[in-house]
Each structure stands twice: as structure tokens, then as C-alpha cells.
Scaffold this active site. Structure first.
Site, mmCIF file in Angstrom:
data_model
loop_
_atom_site.group_PDB
_atom_site.id
_atom_site.type_symbol
_atom_site.label_atom_id
_atom_site.label_comp_id
_atom_site.label_asym_id
_atom_site.label_seq_id
_atom_site.Cartn_x
_atom_site.Cartn_y
_atom_site.Cartn_z
ATOM 1 N N THR A 201 0.823 -1.214 0.000
ATOM 2 C CA THR A 201 0.000 0.000 0.000
ATOM 3 C C THR A 201 0.853 1.259 0.000
ATOM 4 O O THR A 201 2.060 1.218 0.243
ATOM 5 C CB THR A 201 -0.919 0.028 1.240
ATOM 6 N N CYS A 202 0.190 2.383 -0.248
ATOM 7 C CA CYS A 202 0.884 3.671 -0.294
ATOM 8 C C CYS A 202 0.931 4.332 1.075
ATOM 9 O O CYS A 202 0.871 5.549 1.199
ATOM 10 C CB CYS A 202 0.191 4.598 -1.290
ATOM 11 N N ASP A 203 0.990 3.514 2.119
ATOM 12 C CA ASP A 203 1.036 4.036 3.484
ATOM 13 C C ASP A 203 2.419 3.783 4.049
ATOM 14 O O ASP A 203 2.906 2.652 4.020
ATOM 15 C CB ASP A 203 -0.022 3.325 4.331
#
Ligand SMILES: *Cc1c(COP(=O)(O)O)cnc(C)c1O
Length: 375
Positions: free
Chosen positions: A322-324
Site C-alpha cells: 500500500t501507499c502508506d
């Protein structure tokens, strides 16, 4: 990895990430624990893995269930467990949920403060109640912290109050923290509980049951005491502190029943050397949000097996897709994976049958919940 899992992968080539879970291993774990703790009734902690095949397998083997919510109670009932075999073990319950559970036939509830007792007296009149005390969670890799439990010194007043409000004081509960690595923690907790039994006997109440919670550790990548050693320590402490006045024992194992029965299979999405860093970054199709939430603070360190094992091991950071920025699995734990590992290769997290699938998000960043196969 079991023959059933191997065969399933070879035949169906399941899309990753997925959890493969061998129900035979779960049954083995249950039978081994039940044989090692013959004086205890086992209440499986449903939150560890609430999948229907898991609950059905355990119900068939005669397990009882520790449920934390109305939904978990419904799942246990649907799996074939009678209400008399289910305890509502969460100390934090809506009054409406207590009433609904009571209507379903649930008669054992845990509490840890006067305010919860008031709800129980109204919504579950006459039910049996167990008072949970706070005990030291030091040594636990996944502690339950200060969130639960009254002071040991407050328990007898609360249990007397329970009786005064029309409830039936049944016993004392504690949890030493999940993945507990210090065997002395059970002795301290059992000793504290025994004192409460004595206090209440002096006040005319004979408690019937001690609930020793969970916490038995699983051999992930880090060294921990063996399960058998933990069970022996528990039994010795029970004998030391209760002698020939042994109460009925409830045990609530979750992790040690479900973990080793499952593994998570994932795939490398990207592997690269970041400029100026002397570690390799390996990004997988599963991360913290996909079910590996217990990698928070790198607390649970799964044994990892890859398609390129036997290659050249190099320091590796493992991260999710994810882009976290928080979606990094292991950065300081010191994992070394083969330098040959690249996009498309499989990576397996062993002993991942507990606290994974039910933790996975419904679709953060578009990644769906972890697929589960019960074999
Ligand atoms: C989570 C939980 C358990 C299970 O603990 P494990 O360490 O997984 O065995 C048992 N009892 C209660 C009350 C829990 O919350």
C-alpha cells in the site's frame, strides 16, 4: 507447510495473498493441549481465527468457546456449539449485547469493574460472573496492557457486590499477555488469584472457577519457551497456590491452537536496492493492512520461507503493497532474504493461522481482504 497445503498449491495455484489453513493441524494442536491440561476446560479464544471451519472443527472435538462479541457468539452457535459451552469473555460489552447474549442462553460473563456489573445485573439477571484482574504482562510479545482488569485487591469487593446484585460469583480471570515468553508470569497471576479465592472464602463465598486466559507462546522466528514447558509451569503454579482446593480451570488458548495450522502465501511485487541504503527493499502483495497486523512494532516475527532460499542472504526490509508509510513489516528485526528474490517469486509466512485473516482490512488502497482456504 503440510502435504495438504502443498497439494492445494500445486493443483490450484491460488492467487496471493492467501491464508492456507490445515484443519488436521488445528485438531492435533487441540488434542495435544487438552491432553497436557487434563484438569482444564478449553475455551478457544475465537478472535484468534473465527472462520467457520475452525469453529466447527473445535466444536466437534468438544471445545468450549471464549467469545468477545455478539457476532462471535453467533458464529459459535452456527458452528454447532451449545450456548452452555460459550462464555462472553470481553469485559467491555454493550448492555444490549449482554441482553441479546442472555436471550441466546449465554450464562457466563466476564467483568472487571462496578459499572459493567451494573449492566450485567440488569441485562443478565442471575448469570454467573467472573472477575478479571489486571496482572503484569511483562514478557508478552503482544501484551494486553492496562486495558483490562481490576486491581487484585478490588476483586473480592466486586464479587461480593455481584452476589448482592443478584448475579452468581463464579470465579477469577486473568490474561498474562499474548505470546508470553516469561513463564514466571503465570505463577504471579495464579498466586494473586489464589489470594482472592481465600479472601472470598473468609467472606462466605466459595468461588468455583479460575480462568487462566491465554498467552501460551508459539515458536515463531524468535526463541520462546516450549509449549510443554509453559503448561508444566502453569500446572506447578496451580498445585503450589491451590493445593488440594483446586477450582475448576478454564483455559482460553487462541494463538497456540490456530497459529501453526496456517501459513500466509504472498508474492514479491518489487525488490530493489534504495539509493544510499545498505538494505534491499522487498515489497510484497501483503502488508500490515492485508492481515499481518501483528508486525506492528515488529512484535510477531514470522518464520519466512521464500522461493529463492539457498541463495545469497542479504539484509532486507520487508514492506507491504500500500501507499502508506506505516505499511512496513520488518525493518529492524534483522531478516536476511536471498539477493536473488525478485518480482513474482513467492514468499511464505509460516505459523500465520492466528490473528491474520480477521485482521485484514476490507479494502484499503483497493487491496481486498485476505483470501482464506481451509483444508
Ligand atoms: C485474546 C484472548 C485470549 C487468547 O490469547 P492467546 O494469547 O491468543 O492464547 C484469551 N482470553 C482472552 C480474554 C483474550 O482476550
Amino acid at each position: 507447510m503440510t502435504p495438504k497445503m502443498e497439494e492445494f498449491i500445486a493443483r490450484f495455484r491460488p492467487e496471493t495473498p492467501c491464508l492456507l489453513f490445515d484443519l488436521d493441524l488445528l485438531a492435533d494442536n487441540y488434542r495435544r493441549l487438552a491432553a497436557a491440561l487434563p484438569m482444564a476446560e478449553i475455551y478457544y479464544a475465537v478472535k484468534a481465527n473465527p472462520a467457520a471451519p475452525v469453529l466447527q472443527t473445535l466444536a466437534t472435538l468438544g471445545s468450549n468457546f471464549d467469545a468477545a462479541s455478539l457476532a462471535e457468539i453467533d458464529r459459535c452457535l452456527a458452528a454447532g456449539a451449545d450456548a452452555s459451552r460459550i462464555a462472553f469473555g470481553n469485559t467491555i460489552k454493550k448492555q444490549s449485547d449482554i441482553a441479546a447474549a442472555f436471550a441466546l442462553g449465554i450464562r457466563v460473563f466476564t467483568f472487571d469493574c462496578a459499572e459493567e456489573l451494573e449492566k450485567l445485573a440488569i441485562a443478565a439477571p442471575g448469570a454467573s460472573v467472573i472477575c478479571r484482574i489486571f496482572v503484569d504482562n511483562d514478557g508478552a510479545r503482544w501484551p494486553l496492557g492496562a486495558k483490562f482488569g481490576c486491581a487484585a485487591g478490588a476483586a473480592s469487593d466486586l464479587l461480593v457486590k455481584a452476589q448482592g446484585s443478584g448475579l452468581a460469583p463464579l470465579g477469577v480471570a486473568f490474561h498474562v499477555g499474548s505470546q508470553q515468553t516469561d513463564l514466571a508470569s503465570w505463577d504471579m497471576a495464579i498466586g494473586q488469584a489464589a489470594m482472592i479465592f481465600t479472601e472470598l472464602r473468609e467472606r462466605g463465598i466459595e468461588l468455583a472457577t479460575l480462568n487462566i486466559g491465554g498467552g501460551v507462546p508459539v515458536a515463531y522466528a524468535q526463541e520462546v519457551p516450549e509449549e510443554a514447558a509453559a503448561i508444566t509451569a502453569i500446572q506447578q503454579s496451580l498445585a503450589r497456590h491451590f493445593g488440594n482446593r483446586m477450582p475448576a480451570i478454564m483455559a482460553e488458548p487462541g494463538r497456540c491452537l490456530a497459529a501453526t495450522a496456517g501459513m500466509v502465501r504472498s508474492e514479491v511485487v518489487l525488490a530493489t536496492q534504495r539509493d544510499g541504503q545498505d538494505v534491499r527493499w522487498v515489497y510484497l502483495d501483503i502488508g500490515k493492512f492485508g492481515g499481518l497486523a501483528e508486525t506492528i512494532d515488529e512484535a510477531i516475527q514470522y518464520p519466512i520461507v521464500t522461493e529463492r532460499d539457498g541463495g545469497n542472504p542479504v539484509p532486507t526490509v520487508l514492506a507491504g503493497p500500500t501507499c502508506d508509510g506505516a505499511d512496513v513489516l520488518y525493518q529492524i528485526a534483522g531478516y536476511q532474504l536471498p539477493a536473488e528474490l525478485g518480482a513474482g517469486d513467492w514468499v511464505e509466512f509460516r505459523h500465520a493461522g492466528a490473528y491474520t485473516a480477521s485482521y485484514s482490512s476490507v479494502g484499503f488502497n483497493g487491496f481486498g481482504p485476505l483470501k482464506e482456504y481451509y483444508l
